[in-house]
Write a protein that holds these residues in place. Structure first.
Motif, mmCIF file in Angstrom:
data_model
loop_
_atom_site.group_PDB
_atom_site.id
_atom_site.type_symbol
_atom_site.label_atom_id
_atom_site.label_comp_id
_atom_site.label_asym_id
_atom_site.label_seq_id
_atom_site.Cartn_x
_atom_site.Cartn_y
_atom_site.Cartn_z
ATOM 1 N N LEU A 1 58.563 26.609 28.607
ATOM 2 C CA LEU A 1 59.268 27.866 28.349
ATOM 3 C C LEU A 1 60.528 27.620 27.506
ATOM 4 O O LEU A 1 60.801 28.359 26.559
ATOM 5 C CB LEU A 1 59.633 28.563 29.668
ATOM 6 N N LEU A 2 61.270 26.569 27.854
ATOM 7 C CA LEU A 2 62.476 26.246 27.089
ATOM 8 C C LEU A 2 62.140 25.826 25.659
ATOM 9 O O LEU A 2 62.746 26.311 24.696
ATOM 10 C CB LEU A 2 63.260 25.130 27.785
ATOM 11 N N LYS A 3 61.173 24.928 25.520
ATOM 12 C CA LYS A 3 60.785 24.462 24.186
ATOM 13 C C LYS A 3 60.168 25.585 23.364
ATOM 14 O O LYS A 3 60.403 25.679 22.151
ATOM 15 C CB LYS A 3 59.798 23.307 24.296
ATOM 16 N N GLY A 4 59.394 26.429 24.010
ATOM 17 C CA GLY A 4 58.784 27.558 23.309
ATOM 18 C C GLY A 4 59.821 28.536 22.804
ATOM 19 O O GLY A 4 59.731 29.042 21.679
ATOM 20 N N ARG A 5 60.821 28.793 23.618
ATOM 21 C CA ARG A 5 61.906 29.701 23.203
ATOM 22 C C ARG A 5 62.672 29.104 22.020
ATOM 23 O O ARG A 5 62.998 29.802 21.062
ATOM 24 C CB ARG A 5 62.850 29.975 24.373
ATOM 25 N N ALA A 6 62.961 27.809 22.083
ATOM 26 C CA ALA A 6 63.640 27.148 20.964
ATOM 27 C C ALA A 6 62.772 27.186 19.711
ATOM 28 O O ALA A 6 63.282 27.402 18.598
ATOM 29 C CB ALA A 6 63.976 25.696 21.331
ATOM 30 N N ALA A 7 61.465 27.029 19.879
ATOM 31 C CA ALA A 7 60.560 27.076 18.728
ATOM 32 C C ALA A 7 60.551 28.472 18.099
ATOM 33 O O ALA A 7 60.481 28.603 16.869
ATOM 34 C CB ALA A 7 59.153 26.681 19.155
ATOM 35 N N ILE A 8 60.656 29.500 18.917
ATOM 36 C CA ILE A 8 60.727 30.874 18.390
ATOM 37 C C ILE A 8 61.983 31.039 17.551
ATOM 38 O O ILE A 8 61.944 31.550 16.429
ATOM 39 C CB ILE A 8 60.680 31.904 19.534
ATOM 40 N N VAL A 9 63.104 30.587 18.085
ATOM 41 C CA VAL A 9 64.374 30.681 17.369
ATOM 42 C C VAL A 9 64.313 29.918 16.052
ATOM 43 O O VAL A 9 64.832 30.372 15.027
ATOM 44 C CB VAL A 9 65.539 30.164 18.254
ATOM 45 N N ASN A 10 63.651 28.772 16.067
ATOM 46 C CA ASN A 10 63.556 27.920 14.873
ATOM 47 C C ASN A 10 62.371 28.277 13.978
ATOM 48 O O ASN A 10 62.104 27.569 13.000
ATOM 49 C CB ASN A 10 63.481 26.455 15.285
ATOM 50 N N ASN A 11 61.651 29.330 14.328
ATOM 51 C CA ASN A 11 60.488 29.777 13.567
ATOM 52 C C ASN A 11 59.447 28.658 13.406
ATOM 53 O O ASN A 11 58.830 28.497 12.359
ATOM 54 C CB ASN A 11 60.902 30.332 12.204
ATOM 55 N N ASP A 12 59.264 27.890 14.475
ATOM 56 C CA ASP A 12 58.316 26.770 14.505
ATOM 57 C C ASP A 12 57.076 27.228 15.267
ATOM 58 O O ASP A 12 56.961 27.039 16.475
ATOM 59 C CB ASP A 12 58.979 25.566 15.177
ATOM 60 N N LYS A 13 56.150 27.818 14.553
ATOM 61 C CA LYS A 13 54.967 28.413 15.187
ATOM 62 C C LYS A 13 54.044 27.366 15.802
ATOM 63 O O LYS A 13 53.398 27.627 16.811
ATOM 64 C CB LYS A 13 54.220 29.282 14.195
ATOM 65 N N THR A 14 53.992 26.194 15.239
ATOM 66 C CA THR A 14 53.133 25.142 15.786
ATOM 67 C C THR A 14 53.593 24.757 17.186
ATOM 68 O O THR A 14 52.795 24.738 18.130
ATOM 69 C CB THR A 14 53.118 23.910 14.857
ATOM 70 N N ASN B 1 53.108 27.642 19.683
ATOM 71 C CA ASN B 1 51.724 27.772 20.146
ATOM 72 C C ASN B 1 51.334 26.659 21.118
ATOM 73 O O ASN B 1 50.604 26.902 22.081
ATOM 74 C CB ASN B 1 50.763 27.811 18.955
ATOM 75 N N GLN B 2 51.829 25.452 20.878
ATOM 76 C CA GLN B 2 51.558 24.344 21.796
ATOM 77 C C GLN B 2 52.150 24.632 23.177
ATOM 78 O O GLN B 2 51.494 24.408 24.203
ATOM 79 C CB GLN B 2 52.138 23.040 21.252
ATOM 80 N N GLN B 3 53.374 25.132 23.194
ATOM 81 C CA GLN B 3 54.037 25.427 24.467
ATOM 82 C C GLN B 3 53.377 26.614 25.165
ATOM 83 O O GLN B 3 53.219 26.623 26.388
ATOM 84 C CB GLN B 3 55.533 25.671 24.244
ATOM 85 N N ALA B 4 52.972 27.608 24.381
ATOM 86 C CA ALA B 4 52.272 28.767 24.955
ATOM 87 C C ALA B 4 50.962 28.329 25.600
ATOM 88 O O ALA B 4 50.576 28.844 26.655
ATOM 89 C CB ALA B 4 52.024 29.820 23.883
#
Length: 135
Positions: free
Chosen positions: A22-35, A38-41
């Motif tokens: 959840l933490l990494k996924g949220r950071a990925a959203i902020v950083n526009n890192d879709k890969t 999606n991995q975290q999701a």
């Protein structure tokens, strides 16, 4: 909040992994890192789907092991609810409405519904869920 409680209770080894995802996924959203997002999701989805299955199996086992009718009724109500919910929230393991309905029918098709359910019938549903979710 409620699903997190079941995650902590029924799928304890996955709880820290879901929290980090959840933490990494949220950071990925902020950083526009879709890969990474999606991995975290995928981690979150997989573990929460397993949690639903584990809760259903746990409540069916509770139904089998308890003798008091109020405890059995509570356990069966919870199990039926988790099995029914599989149709809505299990995309990873493909537990669709047909799978959910088949398990519900197996549990409630006796002469008196769940009141005439046997341990063998409950075991068959437990086995089907365990197989479907690779538990």
């Amino acid at each position: 909040v409620f699903l997190a409680g079941y995650l902590n209770e029924k799928n304890t080894t996955a709880s820290p992994r879901v929290y980090l995802a959840l933490l990494k996924g949220r950071a990925a959203i902020v950083n526009n890192d879709k890969t990474t997002m999606n991995q975290q999701a995928d981690i979150i989805r997989t573990e929460l789907e397993k949690t639903i299955a584990m809760a259903a199996v746990s409540y069916l086992n509770s139904w089998k092991s308890n003798s008091s009718l109020d405890t059995k009724a509570h356990a069966m109500g919870e199990a039926l609810g988790f099995i029914y919910s599989m149709r809505f929230c299990t995309t990873k393991y493909k537990a669709d409405a047909a799978f959910s309905d088949a398990q519900l029918t197996a549990l409630t098709s006796g002469t008196n519904g769940v009141w005439s359910l046997t341990n063998a019938q409950a075991d068959a549903v437990i086995a089907a869920i365990n197989t479907k979710f690779a538990l």
